[in-house]
Design an enzyme around this catalytic site. Structure first.
Site, PDB file in Angstrom:
ATOM      1  N   LYS A 128       0.822  -1.216   0.000  1.00  0.00           N
ATOM      2  CA  LYS A 128       0.000   0.000   0.000  1.00  0.00           C
ATOM      3  C   LYS A 128       0.851   1.258   0.000  1.00  0.00           C
ATOM      4  O   LYS A 128       0.441   2.277  -0.547  1.00  0.00           O
ATOM      5  CB  LYS A 128      -0.957  -0.001   1.188  1.00  0.00           C
ATOM      6  CG  LYS A 128      -2.106  -0.978   1.008  1.00  0.00           C
ATOM      7  CD  LYS A 128      -3.233  -0.695   1.978  1.00  0.00           C
ATOM      8  CE  LYS A 128      -4.368  -1.684   1.809  1.00  0.00           C
ATOM      9  NZ  LYS A 128      -5.375  -1.559   2.878  1.00  0.00           N
TER      10      LYS A 128
ATOM     11  N   LYS B 286      -6.843 -12.646  -8.425  1.00  0.00           N
ATOM     12  CA  LYS B 286      -8.076 -12.622  -7.640  1.00  0.00           C
ATOM     13  C   LYS B 286      -9.000 -11.495  -8.123  1.00  0.00           C
ATOM     14  O   LYS B 286      -8.512 -10.425  -8.488  1.00  0.00           O
ATOM     15  CB  LYS B 286      -7.687 -12.365  -6.179  1.00  0.00           C
ATOM     16  CG  LYS B 286      -8.653 -12.940  -5.172  1.00  0.00           C
ATOM     17  CD  LYS B 286      -8.124 -12.708  -3.778  1.00  0.00           C
ATOM     18  CE  LYS B 286      -9.095 -11.844  -3.009  1.00  0.00           C
ATOM     19  NZ  LYS B 286      -8.733 -11.621  -1.617  1.00  0.00           N
TER      20      LYS B 286
ATOM     21  N   LYS C  47     -12.008  -5.507  -5.898  1.00  0.00           N
ATOM     22  CA  LYS C  47     -12.859  -4.308  -5.930  1.00  0.00           C
ATOM     23  C   LYS C  47     -12.182  -3.200  -6.707  1.00  0.00           C
ATOM     24  O   LYS C  47     -12.822  -2.360  -7.305  1.00  0.00           O
ATOM     25  CB  LYS C  47     -13.017  -3.741  -4.513  1.00  0.00           C
ATOM     26  CG  LYS C  47     -13.784  -4.547  -3.535  1.00  0.00           C
ATOM     27  CD  LYS C  47     -13.822  -3.743  -2.225  1.00  0.00           C
ATOM     28  CE  LYS C  47     -14.307  -4.573  -1.055  1.00  0.00           C
ATOM     29  NZ  LYS C  47     -14.357  -3.842   0.196  1.00  0.00           N
TER      30      LYS C  47
END
Ligand code: TRP
Length: 336
Positions: A119, A201, A204
């Site tokens: 992040k 995967k 979102k």
């Protein structure tokens, strides 16, 4: 009957961030199982809105998404009479215990978290201290409620491991204070992959809107996304290594219909991918229909949502305060 420790059902806790509408992957992989778990466990489920501000949020949008996520938890069938459903920021003990745990976590331990490293690269302009302390707040979420089991995806395993280390360390210094939580092992949901790049995967935050089916997508949108899903050139509907796209569609299909892999393969033997994709999309549309209908009802009833939030906050706070007081007393804070 008296609810003694011996009779207590295992306590299960999990939170979800309100950063966007969940995907089909979040639903089949996690949320759908939350409902199942709530039948035979003592459950707490929450919206991790405090975690969400580690990334800058636009206020009106943030408020809306947090409310919608809470409504969605009710819409998937979590019963606020049976489980504690709450908004993290409504329970001040999370931030309080989070601070205490920061002082029992080494800088080096937190710096090793792969999610922090990822992040910080992704949001290089806003590597804030909250992002660094994200896992200790998550540890507080879990330890406050003496949770026995925490259902988490692979990306959160490291944070759960850190939580266990912090709990064990604290217990070692002060005597038994926190239950050391374990990952929830049980029926695992489907691991849903991106429809455009089925080795990754479903996420979102995927910039390609065709890659992810969102929980509140219309039937039309769902159909379109499945029709453009990436497959392979073999043109045989079977589950096999290397057939990532088809494997993913089969996993979604079996998860939504309850059919076995063999049944699904037999059903589509000799049929083309076009027909198969349509069937998968229809199964998903049927699976999501009741959730979407229920969401529409709940989101239109602001009074009900607020009543549930208040109830959740009170019940969660009562439990959380017990642990917080115990922990502060052990550290040596003056009690009044
Ligand atoms: N970090 C989790 C995620 O992004 C969300 C979360 C916050 C959580 N607190 C938690 C999950 C406590 C389990 C337990 O998925």
């Amino acid at each position: 009957m008296e609810n003694t420790a011996a009779q207590r059902k295992p306590r299960v806790l999990s939170l979800i961030q309100p950063t966007s509408v969940p995907t089909l992957g979040n639903y089949l992989g996690a949320l759908k199982n939350w409902k199942k778990m709530s039948a035979d466990n003592d459950c707490l489920f929450g919206v991790a809105d405090l975690h969400a501000i580690t990334v800058r949020q636009e206020p009106a949008q943030f408020r809306k998404q947090s409310t919608e996520m809470f409504a969605l938890l009710l819409a998937i069938g979590l019963d606020p009479e049976q489980s504690i459903v709450f908004m993290q920021s409504h329970v001040p003990q999370h931030a309080q215990l989070g601070w205490l745990l920061n002082c029992y976590t080494q800088f080096g331990e937190a710096a090793r978290m792969t999610q922090f490293k990822e992040k910080s690269q992704k949001h290089a302009d806003n590597v804030n201290v909250g992002l660094f302390a994200y896992p200790t707040l998550m540890a507080a979420d879990i330890l406050l409620y003496q949770a026995n089991f925490v259902p988490v995806g692979a990306d959160q395993k490291q944070h759960l491991e850190l939580t266990r280390n912090i709990a064990e360390r604290f217990n070692g210094v002060y005597g038994s204070t926190f239950t050391v939580p374990e990952p929830y092992i049980g029926q695992v949901g489907a691991r849903v992959m991106s429809l455009q790049n089925p080795t990754q995967k479903m996420s979102k935050s995927d910039p390609n809107p065709k890659a992810s089916v969102m929980l509140l997508d219309t039937p039309d949108q769902i159909m379109k996304k499945f029709k453009s899903a990436v497959t392979d050139s073999e043109a045989v509907v079977r589950c096999a290594p290397g057939k990532d796209g088809i494997n993913n569609l089969l996993a979604i299909y079996t998860c939504c219909t309850g059919k076995t892999m063999e049944e699904a393969e037999a059903e589509f033997a000799g049929k083309g991918y076009g027909e198969f994709k349509t069937a998968v999309a229809e199964a998903v549309i049927e699976e999501l229909r009741p959730v979407q209908q229920s969401f529409e009802r709940v989101i239109g009833d602001k009074a009900y949502i607020e009543e549930c939030m208040k109830k959740g906050a009170e019940s969660a706070s009562r439990l959380a305060q017990r642990t917080l007081s115990k922990c502060m007393k052990k550290i040596g804070f003056k009690q009044i």
